[in-house]
Design a protein around this motif. Sequence first.
Motif, PDB file in Angstrom:
ATOM      1  N   GLY A   1       2.976   2.127 -13.307  1.00  0.00           N
ATOM      2  CA  GLY A   1       3.509   0.975 -14.043  1.00  0.00           C
ATOM      3  C   GLY A   1       2.750  -0.266 -13.619  1.00  0.00           C
ATOM      4  O   GLY A   1       1.568  -0.214 -13.270  1.00  0.00           O
ATOM      5  N   PRO A   2       3.447  -1.393 -13.618  1.00  0.00           N
ATOM      6  CA  PRO A   2       2.803  -2.648 -13.203  1.00  0.00           C
ATOM      7  C   PRO A   2       2.330  -2.551 -11.754  1.00  0.00           C
ATOM      8  O   PRO A   2       3.021  -2.016 -10.888  1.00  0.00           O
ATOM      9  CB  PRO A   2       3.901  -3.696 -13.352  1.00  0.00           C
ATOM     10  N   ILE A   3       1.137  -3.034 -11.498  1.00  0.00           N
ATOM     11  CA  ILE A   3       0.529  -2.956 -10.159  1.00  0.00           C
ATOM     12  C   ILE A   3       1.357  -3.695  -9.116  1.00  0.00           C
ATOM     13  O   ILE A   3       1.454  -3.261  -7.970  1.00  0.00           O
ATOM     14  CB  ILE A   3      -0.926  -3.471 -10.193  1.00  0.00           C
TER      15      ILE A   3
ATOM     16  N   SER B   1       4.651  -4.025  -8.828  1.00  0.00           N
ATOM     17  CA  SER B   1       5.774  -3.232  -8.315  1.00  0.00           C
ATOM     18  C   SER B   1       5.260  -2.103  -7.433  1.00  0.00           C
ATOM     19  O   SER B   1       5.904  -1.742  -6.451  1.00  0.00           O
ATOM     20  CB  SER B   1       6.634  -2.699  -9.464  1.00  0.00           C
ATOM     21  N   TRP B   2       4.124  -1.533  -7.761  1.00  0.00           N
ATOM     22  CA  TRP B   2       3.538  -0.475  -6.928  1.00  0.00           C
ATOM     23  C   TRP B   2       3.160  -1.030  -5.553  1.00  0.00           C
ATOM     24  O   TRP B   2       3.459  -0.413  -4.526  1.00  0.00           O
ATOM     25  CB  TRP B   2       2.310   0.113  -7.628  1.00  0.00           C
ATOM     26  N   VAL B   3       2.538  -2.193  -5.523  1.00  0.00           N
ATOM     27  CA  VAL B   3       2.154  -2.824  -4.265  1.00  0.00           C
ATOM     28  C   VAL B   3       3.399  -3.131  -3.446  1.00  0.00           C
ATOM     29  O   VAL B   3       3.451  -2.842  -2.242  1.00  0.00           O
ATOM     30  CB  VAL B   3       1.321  -4.101  -4.515  1.00  0.00           C
ATOM     31  N   GLU B   4       4.409  -3.681  -4.086  1.00  0.00           N
ATOM     32  CA  GLU B   4       5.654  -3.989  -3.384  1.00  0.00           C
ATOM     33  C   GLU B   4       6.265  -2.724  -2.789  1.00  0.00           C
ATOM     34  O   GLU B   4       6.767  -2.729  -1.664  1.00  0.00           O
ATOM     35  CB  GLU B   4       6.662  -4.675  -4.324  1.00  0.00           C
ATOM     36  N   ARG B   5       6.235  -1.620  -3.540  1.00  0.00           N
ATOM     37  CA  ARG B   5       6.793  -0.353  -3.056  1.00  0.00           C
ATOM     38  C   ARG B   5       5.997   0.150  -1.847  1.00  0.00           C
ATOM     39  O   ARG B   5       6.564   0.596  -0.848  1.00  0.00           O
ATOM     40  CB  ARG B   5       6.808   0.692  -4.174  1.00  0.00           C
ATOM     41  N   MET B   6       4.674   0.050  -1.909  1.00  0.00           N
ATOM     42  CA  MET B   6       3.830   0.495  -0.791  1.00  0.00           C
ATOM     43  C   MET B   6       4.126  -0.332   0.472  1.00  0.00           C
ATOM     44  O   MET B   6       4.220   0.209   1.575  1.00  0.00           O
ATOM     45  CB  MET B   6       2.332   0.375  -1.137  1.00  0.00           C
ATOM     46  N   ILE B   7       4.292  -1.642   0.290  1.00  0.00           N
ATOM     47  CA  ILE B   7       4.606  -2.523   1.425  1.00  0.00           C
ATOM     48  C   ILE B   7       5.973  -2.167   1.994  1.00  0.00           C
ATOM     49  O   ILE B   7       6.139  -2.043   3.214  1.00  0.00           O
ATOM     50  CB  ILE B   7       4.536  -4.009   1.006  1.00  0.00           C
ATOM     51  N   SER B   8       6.964  -1.960   1.132  1.00  0.00           N
ATOM     52  CA  SER B   8       8.314  -1.621   1.594  1.00  0.00           C
ATOM     53  C   SER B   8       8.307  -0.317   2.379  1.00  0.00           C
ATOM     54  O   SER B   8       8.942  -0.200   3.435  1.00  0.00           O
ATOM     55  CB  SER B   8       9.272  -1.497   0.410  1.00  0.00           C
ATOM     56  N   GLU B   9       7.582   0.677   1.889  1.00  0.00           N
ATOM     57  CA  GLU B   9       7.512   1.960   2.588  1.00  0.00           C
ATOM     58  C   GLU B   9       6.815   1.807   3.938  1.00  0.00           C
ATOM     59  O   GLU B   9       7.227   2.421   4.932  1.00  0.00           O
ATOM     60  CB  GLU B   9       6.792   2.996   1.722  1.00  0.00           C
ATOM     61  N   ALA B  10       5.767   0.985   3.999  1.00  0.00           N
ATOM     62  CA  ALA B  10       5.066   0.756   5.272  1.00  0.00           C
ATOM     63  C   ALA B  10       5.982   0.051   6.262  1.00  0.00           C
ATOM     64  O   ALA B  10       5.985   0.368   7.458  1.00  0.00           O
ATOM     65  CB  ALA B  10       3.794  -0.054   5.035  1.00  0.00           C
TER      66      ALA B  10
END
Length: 134
Positions: A9-11, A13-22
């Motif tokens: 999807g939108p980049i 939200s993907w970046v935010e998800r990657m940061i949250s998981e890290a």
Amino acid sequence: MAEPQRPTGPIESWVERMISEAIERGEFDNLPGEGKPIPGIDDPPDPLWWVKQKMRRENLSVVPPSLALRKEAEDALDKAYAARSEQQIWDLLEPLNKKIRAAIRVPPPGPPLNLMPIDIDRVVRRWQEQRRAS
């Protein structure tokens, strides 16, 4: 560490998800400088900030060669008067005089040199007088 999934999807939200998981995995815990202010954050914007930082890190300076030679001569004279022997004075000042003579023959870029070769005999005499006085 597993390969991150490609965004569907939108980049953002993907970046935010990657940061949250890290963050959940603790990858941002105990980083250097944690809890400290970012250096220079309140400084006015400077387009050459990265050049200045690099020069500071590498201990570089941009001084015209003529001024650098004047500073070298000044430092060499200080060291000469603190020398332990006459030979040390000669070993220190003779190479400097060669540089000065070369700079007089072919002036370096920048401000005028305004420097003559050092009279080493005079420096030695003054050095001897200082040693006798102390």
